[in-house]
Design a protein around this motif. Structure first.
Motif, PDB file in Angstrom:
ATOM      1  N   VAL A 587       0.836  -1.208   0.000  1.00 44.54           N
ATOM      2  CA  VAL A 587       0.000   0.000   0.000  1.00 44.54           C
ATOM      3  C   VAL A 587       0.865   1.249   0.000  1.00 44.54           C
ATOM      4  O   VAL A 587       0.542   2.254  -0.653  1.00 44.54           O
ATOM      5  N   PHE A 588       2.003   1.189   0.714  1.00 43.89           N
ATOM      6  CA  PHE A 588       2.828   2.379   0.882  1.00 43.89           C
ATOM      7  C   PHE A 588       4.053   2.392  -0.029  1.00 43.89           C
ATOM      8  O   PHE A 588       4.868   3.301   0.062  1.00 43.89           O
ATOM      9  N   SER A 589       4.175   1.435  -0.887  1.00 46.62           N
ATOM     10  CA  SER A 589       5.253   1.444  -1.873  1.00 46.62           C
ATOM     11  C   SER A 589       4.799   2.162  -3.137  1.00 46.62           C
ATOM     12  O   SER A 589       3.602   2.461  -3.306  1.00 46.62           O
ATOM     13  N   ASP A 590       5.730   2.455  -4.012  1.00 46.09           N
ATOM     14  CA  ASP A 590       5.393   3.111  -5.273  1.00 46.09           C
ATOM     15  C   ASP A 590       4.395   2.252  -6.046  1.00 46.09           C
ATOM     16  O   ASP A 590       4.585   1.044  -6.215  1.00 46.09           O
ATOM     17  N   SER A 609       6.314  -9.381   9.829  1.00 48.07           N
ATOM     18  CA  SER A 609       7.527 -10.189   9.899  1.00 48.07           C
ATOM     19  C   SER A 609       8.497  -9.849   8.782  1.00 48.07           C
ATOM     20  O   SER A 609       9.714  -9.906   8.971  1.00 48.07           O
ATOM     21  N   ILE A 610       7.988  -9.496   7.629  1.00 49.30           N
ATOM     22  CA  ILE A 610       8.821  -9.109   6.488  1.00 49.30           C
ATOM     23  C   ILE A 610       8.349  -7.747   5.996  1.00 49.30           C
ATOM     24  O   ILE A 610       7.189  -7.587   5.596  1.00 49.30           O
ATOM     25  N   VAL A 611       9.224  -6.779   6.057  1.00 51.85           N
ATOM     26  CA  VAL A 611       8.881  -5.417   5.642  1.00 51.85           C
ATOM     27  C   VAL A 611       9.743  -5.053   4.442  1.00 51.85           C
ATOM     28  O   VAL A 611      10.977  -4.985   4.545  1.00 51.85           O
ATOM     29  N   GLU A 612       9.095  -4.810   3.326  1.00 50.54           N
ATOM     30  CA  GLU A 612       9.769  -4.394   2.095  1.00 50.54           C
ATOM     31  C   GLU A 612       9.074  -3.146   1.575  1.00 50.54           C
ATOM     32  O   GLU A 612       7.902  -3.200   1.194  1.00 50.54           O
ATOM     33  N   LEU A 613       9.786  -2.059   1.569  1.00 54.15           N
ATOM     34  CA  LEU A 613       9.221  -0.789   1.130  1.00 54.15           C
ATOM     35  C   LEU A 613      10.085  -0.216   0.014  1.00 54.15           C
ATOM     36  O   LEU A 613      11.319  -0.119   0.159  1.00 54.15           O
ATOM     37  N   SER A 615       9.775   3.165  -1.883  1.00 56.29           N
ATOM     38  CA  SER A 615       9.059   4.438  -2.017  1.00 56.29           C
ATOM     39  C   SER A 615      10.050   5.554  -2.318  1.00 56.29           C
ATOM     40  O   SER A 615      11.046   5.727  -1.599  1.00 56.29           O
ATOM     41  N   SER A 616       9.760   6.295  -3.343  1.00 62.69           N
ATOM     42  CA  SER A 616      10.644   7.406  -3.714  1.00 62.69           C
ATOM     43  C   SER A 616      10.335   8.679  -2.935  1.00 62.69           C
ATOM     44  O   SER A 616      11.103   9.643  -3.011  1.00 62.69           O
ATOM     45  N   SER A 617       9.246   8.683  -2.179  1.00 66.62           N
ATOM     46  CA  SER A 617       8.859   9.895  -1.442  1.00 66.62           C
ATOM     47  C   SER A 617       9.037   9.755   0.059  1.00 66.62           C
ATOM     48  O   SER A 617       9.117  10.760   0.778  1.00 66.62           O
ATOM     49  N   LEU A 618       9.108   8.558   0.585  1.00 64.66           N
ATOM     50  CA  LEU A 618       9.146   8.339   2.027  1.00 64.66           C
ATOM     51  C   LEU A 618      10.416   8.947   2.631  1.00 64.66           C
ATOM     52  O   LEU A 618      11.524   8.690   2.172  1.00 64.66           O
ATOM     53  N   ALA A 619      10.210   9.767   3.698  1.00 63.86           N
ATOM     54  CA  ALA A 619      11.331  10.426   4.367  1.00 63.86           C
ATOM     55  C   ALA A 619      11.502   9.989   5.814  1.00 63.86           C
ATOM     56  O   ALA A 619      12.601  10.105   6.359  1.00 63.86           O
ATOM     57  N   CYS A 620      10.448   9.504   6.438  1.00 59.95           N
ATOM     58  CA  CYS A 620      10.518   9.133   7.847  1.00 59.95           C
ATOM     59  C   CYS A 620       9.767   7.827   8.050  1.00 59.95           C
ATOM     60  O   CYS A 620       8.594   7.711   7.675  1.00 59.95           O
ATOM     61  N   LEU A 621      10.446   6.850   8.684  1.00 61.02           N
ATOM     62  CA  LEU A 621       9.851   5.542   8.918  1.00 61.02           C
ATOM     63  C   LEU A 621      10.143   5.108  10.346  1.00 61.02           C
ATOM     64  O   LEU A 621      11.287   5.187  10.799  1.00 61.02           O
ATOM     65  N   SER A 622       9.101   4.670  11.045  1.00 54.26           N
ATOM     66  CA  SER A 622       9.257   4.180  12.414  1.00 54.26           C
ATOM     67  C   SER A 622       8.685   2.769  12.507  1.00 54.26           C
ATOM     68  O   SER A 622       7.500   2.549  12.225  1.00 54.26           O
ATOM     69  N   THR A 630      11.760  -9.985  11.039  1.00 52.46           N
ATOM     70  CA  THR A 630      13.050 -10.654  10.849  1.00 52.46           C
ATOM     71  C   THR A 630      13.769 -10.192   9.589  1.00 52.46           C
ATOM     72  O   THR A 630      14.997 -10.331   9.508  1.00 52.46           O
ATOM     73  N   PHE A 631      13.041  -9.639   8.636  1.00 54.35           N
ATOM     74  CA  PHE A 631      13.640  -9.212   7.374  1.00 54.35           C
ATOM     75  C   PHE A 631      13.182  -7.804   7.055  1.00 54.35           C
ATOM     76  O   PHE A 631      11.988  -7.498   7.117  1.00 54.35           O
ATOM     77  N   LEU A 632      14.129  -6.942   6.708  1.00 56.34           N
ATOM     78  CA  LEU A 632      13.823  -5.546   6.382  1.00 56.34           C
ATOM     79  C   LEU A 632      14.586  -5.155   5.129  1.00 56.34           C
ATOM     80  O   LEU A 632      15.813  -5.321   5.048  1.00 56.34           O
ATOM     81  N   LYS A 633      13.846  -4.644   4.155  1.00 47.58           N
ATOM     82  CA  LYS A 633      14.456  -4.156   2.934  1.00 47.58           C
ATOM     83  C   LYS A 633      13.832  -2.818   2.576  1.00 47.58           C
ATOM     84  O   LYS A 633      12.622  -2.715   2.358  1.00 47.58           O
ATOM     85  N   LEU A 634      14.655  -1.793   2.526  1.00 48.81           N
ATOM     86  CA  LEU A 634      14.175  -0.446   2.238  1.00 48.81           C
ATOM     87  C   LEU A 634      14.889   0.083   1.008  1.00 48.81           C
ATOM     88  O   LEU A 634      16.132   0.149   0.976  1.00 48.81           O
ATOM     89  N   SER A 635      14.102   0.464   0.014  1.00 48.24           N
ATOM     90  CA  SER A 635      14.624   1.134  -1.173  1.00 48.24           C
ATOM     91  C   SER A 635      13.943   2.489  -1.257  1.00 48.24           C
ATOM     92  O   SER A 635      12.979   2.691  -2.012  1.00 48.24           O
TER      93      SER A 635
END
Length: 986
Positions: A587-590, A609-613, A615-622, A630-635
């Motif tokens: 929902v929050f990805s491009d 459990s798995i967060v993959e985002l 987003s070219s506009s996202l500036a703040c993530l909590s 267990t898995f985090l991927k941020l682009s």
């Protein structure tokens, strides 16, 4: 206060009074507050209220006009008594309590007197300490029983002036000569000889005169309230004339004020242009209005309250043809058995609030706003064809039929409030909808008998249905019929299970405390505010809007599905939504419907459990508290801040690419795989990532890296990191047990490295460090147990690390010889830490028995061969400033003579060196010496002229004589701690 003020004295009836009227009009009077340093005349007892004072004055003598002596002669040599403020205003202050009371005479202010007021613009300002003519000795005689100088009611004067102490309220009336001169008085109020004051007195000695125009006074007084205007009017004739201007008295506000009937009538007669009148809380307000209604022809707004208002009051309103607004609050209307009728053709607003009446009939052809809020009545009849707003809130006694008849009688009705009218039914709503087609605002909150089914209000804009138990999902069809609806409130509708609305004009919606509410579907291009709270059963939300910028759905424990098509959405807060799944990331990805999203809060979303985002506009993530992740991927190339507090189960993380400038992953103890591509990152903390074994860090601007306790970080990872981050200046590899020679050799890529921490490692050979980091300034080797004396040979034999200024060898296995050689040869060292070195036995600098060091030819001058330490001491001074040897259990002797040339040594710490017996120091710049807990210390010799702080705590063997001898050469000593030194008496 003002010099030269005039006041007209009004005397009792009689022929002699008429004969002396001209003389009284020419009297010059002055009102002045008693001030410090002035002798106040004793206030005379007021005359009985039943008597009228009469003073018969002879013909006025122009030669003596204004003179106090002249006034006395004019009265036949009779002494003129002082007239206090209470004497002048006796009738005003106490009038309502006596039969002979005196009211303010508004009708006695003639045109001639007003003309003189307008001409009087000169104020006399006296210098500090100059005596006022008010207390010059002569006083005016009391005048008549009526006063015409105050445009105020007696209650108002009494209310404002009774607050001040008696001595501050004493006023006096005096007669002054026309030339402004006065007879000076001494401290006892006795007249001083005029000869002493006759000569050398010019106009500047008398006082400074200034102009205060009427326009300026009018401007100043426009900021004052009525009570302040009353007080200002007492000051002087000019201020009185300014304060009674009609502009200031168009609104008479006597709320909760005592006022007599006659005074109120006089005020209304004096100001017939009054447009607003407030008598809320005034005793006998109805009587006041009935008596003065004939003078209120221009009245537009009337406020009444508290008390009884009979039929006569409402009938008298017709005497005010311009009346447009009437407010009655907390009053009993009528006799209790008859109908109260309000009939006025010009009335536009009528507010009857919290009143008590049996029946109310309103017949006002021009009435537009009617409020009967919280009024206890059983029936109401309306004949108001122009009525636009009707308020029946909390009218509990009104029946459903009465409300229906009243509302349907107003075809132009646009706003209706019948909240808390528990008897209202859907039938009434349907009749109102058919009779009032223009209805745009409806508040039917707290009406349990309505379901809003089959109610069609096409013009409705604002609908409030709070706490309506009959509202269900079936009611949404009727609400959807209102295509113009902009605001909707459905709080506390306990039976509501779903809301599905497609309204093109809906802007605001509130859904609070809906226990059974499970599904929300909203479509509106202008939707800008959604409030959803305490809906524990809500599991699906779908919102489509082009205006919504902020969405808050906190603590929706059951929320599992979220669909958003909000192109301007900026902030989203989904804290404590425990049931959210990994699909929320789409929902929050491009391409997910929120292209402008900048802030996303997913705190405590334990279902993730798995967060993959992406987003070219996202500036703040909590993601704080997401313990299941267990898995985090941020682009997110514009990501500036990320919060991972409490993510203690994170195993793999990738930040590729991100715009972060700093990142702390030390709170992720299970992180094993890390990949970072951050072109702007300068600080990276991996402290505590104990299982991190694979790290790919590509941060070309990185300057500080803390990898403490990364026990599984291998040489390959360090090599790639050094090659990709050439600007690193501070590198902390403490407790990185897997780092070996290959990894340290890769540090040659770090040309700006100045600090290297290799503490708590198993290093044996430091040659890769000496070869790869020639620019190093700080080297920390604390607790490196496997280092030998030969490990540091390059420092003092080969001149390695020429820029090194700080060396930490605490708790290492370095021996005595290596320590002596370091101190003797490494003259650039500024800070040396040898804490806990068990092999350190003594420190004797510059002695004959110190060990020699064979220096290389290229390190020493050509003419010399191996150089002794004392030769080096004599040749050049050392830069050492701080020497710390805390907790060295085997050190017994410390001797630093002047020949050692420690010119910069300022601090020595030998605390907890329990076997230390002898200390002999000659240091010209030493200012702090700590020998606390050196329980074996017996010999102490000090030649330290700048020593200011000497700590000798628990030096049990030190003798008092030894201490006295030691400190005799320490002239600058300020702090001496000999606590727990039994052999030293204080």
């Amino acid at each position: 206060m003002a010099d030269g003020g005039r006041m007209k004295g009004v005397q009792g009836a009689g022929d002699e009074e008429e004969g002396n009227e001209e003389a009284r009009e020419e009297l010059e009077l002055a009102l002045s507050l008693g001030r410090r340093g002035w002798h106040l005349l004793p206030r005379q007892e007021p005359a009985p209220r039943s008597l009228n004072w009469t003073a018969v004055l002879p013909e006025w003598n122009p030669d003596a006009a204004g003179s106090s002596q002249g006034a006395e002669r004019a009265l036949g040599g009779q002494s003129i008594s002082s007239l206090g403020f209470r004497d002048m205003l006796g009738g005003i202050l106490d009038g309502p309590h006596a039969g002979g009371s005196v009211e303010v005479g508004w009708d006695n202010l003639d045109e001639e007197d007003e003309d003189r007021d307008l001409q009087n613009k000169r104020l006399r300002v006296r210098r500090f300490g100059e005596e006022s003519p008010l207390h010059s000795g002569a006083s005016a005689t009391p005048f008549g029983s009526e006063l015409s100088f105050l445009p105020i009611s007696d209650e108002c004067v009494h209310l404002k002036l009774s607050r001040f102490p008696e001595h501050e309220l004493e006023f006096g009336l005096s007669l002054f000569p026309n030339d402004g001169s006065e007879s000076p008085r001494d401290a006892n109020n006795e007249q001083v000889d005029n000869a002493e004051n006759s000569g050398g007195r010019n106009s500047e000695d008398v006082g400074i005169r200034m102009d205060l125009s009427d326009d300026l006074l009018h401007l100043i007084f426009s900021f004052l309230g009525q009570k302040d205007l009353c007080r200002a009017g007492v000051t002087c004739k000019q201020w009185r004339s300014a304060s009674v201007h009609d502009d200031f008295w168009k609104c008479l506000k006597f709320e909760n004020t005592r006022i007599s009937l006659q005074n109120f009538v006089n005020i209304c007669r004096r100001y017939p242009s009054v447009t607003e009148l407030n008598l809320h809380g005034v005793i006998n307000a109805e009587t006041l209005v009935l008596e003065a209604i004939m003078f209120l022809r221009h009245l537009k707004t009337l406020t009444m309250g508290k008390g009884q208002l009979g039929e006569a009051f409402f009938l008298a309103l017709s005497e005010c043809p311009l009346l447009t607004a009437l407010t009655v609050t907390d009053a009993s209307l009528g006799s209790g058995i008859q109908e109260v009728t309000v009939n006025h053709d010009g009335l536009h607003e009528l507010h009857i609030l919290k009143c008590r009446a049996l029946r109310i009939s309103v017949r006002c052809s021009q009435l537009q706003i009617l409020s009967l809020r919280r009024t206890g009545m059983a029936h109401v009849s309306l004949n108001c064809p122009q009525l636009l707003e009707l308020d029946f809130q909390s009218c509990h006694k009104l029946s459903d039929n009465a409300i229906r008849q009243a509302a349907t009688a107003c075809p132009l009705l646009a706003k209706l409030d019948m909240s808390s009218c528990s008897c209202v039914t859907d039938e009434t709503l349907r009749d109102i909808a058919s009779s009032c087609p223009s209805l745009s605002v409806l508040d039917a909150s707290n009406c349990p008998n309505i379901s809003f089914e089959s109610v069609k209000l096409p013009m409705l804009i604002d609908l409030r249905l709070l706490s309506c138990e009959g509202i269900t999902s079936a009611s949404m069809a009727a609400i959807a019929y209102s295509r113009l609806l902009e605001a909707l409130q459905l709080d506390n509708c306990s039976l509501l299970t779903s809301v599905s609305l497609d309204l093109p004009h809906l802007k605001n919606i509130s859904l609070v405390h809906l226990r059974k509410f499970a599904d929300l579907n909203l479509r509106s291009p202008v939707l800008s505010y959604i409030k959803v709270s305490r809906c524990s059963a809500l599991h699906r939300v779908s919102v489509t809007s082009t205006t919504l910028q902020k969405l808050v759905l906190q603590k929706q424990e059951s929320l599992s599905s979220l669909s958003l098509q909000c192109h301007n959405l900026i902030d989203v807060d989904l804290s404590d939504c425990e049931s959210l799944t990994n699909a929320i990331c789409e929902v929050f990805s491009d391409g997910g419907g929120c292209p402008m999203l900048r802030s996303l809060i997913l705190d405590n979303c334990e279902g993730l459990s798995i967060v993959e985002l992406n987003s070219s506009s996202l500036a703040c993530l909590s993601l704080a508290g997401c313990r299941s992740m267990t898995f985090l991927k941020l682009s997110c190339p514009n990501l500036q801040h990320v919060n991972l507090d409490g993510c203690d189960h994170l195993q793999s993380a990738a930040f590729c690419p991100v715009g972060l400038e700093s990142l702390n992953l030390g709170i992720c103890p299970k992180l094993s795989v890390l990949r970072i591509e951050a072109p702007n990152m300068s600080i990276l903390e991996l402290k505590g990532c104990g299982v991190l074994s694979e790290a790919s860090i590509n941060c070309p601007r990185l300057t500080s890296l803390d990898a403490s306790f990364c026990r599984q970080l291998v040489d390959d990872s360090l090599t790639r990191m050094a090659e990709a981050c050439p600007l690193i200046e501070y590198l902390i590899l403490s407790s990185c047990l897997s780092i070996g020679i290959d990894g340290l050799s890769s540090l040659r890529c770090l040309h700006k490295l100045t600090l290297l921490d290799l503490s708590y490692t198993f290093l044996i050979n430091l040659k890769p460090v000496f070869d790869s980091c020639p620019q190093l300034k700080v080297l920390k080797l604390s607790a490196c147990k496997y280092l030998s004396d030969s490990s540091l040979d390059a420092l003092y034999r080969e001149g390695a690390l020429p820029l090194l200024v700080e060396l930490d060898l605490s708790y290492s296995s370095i021996g005595q010889n290596a320590i002596e050689d370091l101190l003797a040869c490494c003259t650039n060292l500024v800070n040396v830490n040898l804490n806990g070195c068990t092999n350190f036995q003594e420190l004797v600098c510059g002695s004959d028995d110190s060990s020699s060091v064979d220096m290389p030819v290229d390190f020493c001058p050509p003419s010399s061969s191996p150089i002794k330490s004392e030769e080096i001491s004599e040749r050049s001074g050392r830069l050492l400033e701080v020497l710390s040897c805390t907790g060295c259990p085997n050190i017994k002797k410390v001797v630093i003579p002047s020949i050692a040339n420690f010119l910069h040594l300022s601090k020595i710490n030998l605390n907890l060196s329990t076997n230390l017996k002898e200390v002999d120091l000659t240091c010209s710049n030493l200012f702090m010496l700590n020998l606390s807990n050196c329980s074996s210390l017996e010999v102490l010799k000090l030649d330290c002229p700048r020593l200011t702080n000497l700590q000798l705590l628990a030096c049990t063997m030190l003798q008092e004589e030894e201490l006295e001898s030691a400190i005799s050469l320490c002239s600058a000593l300020e702090i001496l701690n000999v606590h727990s030194c039994p052999k030293v008496s204080i």
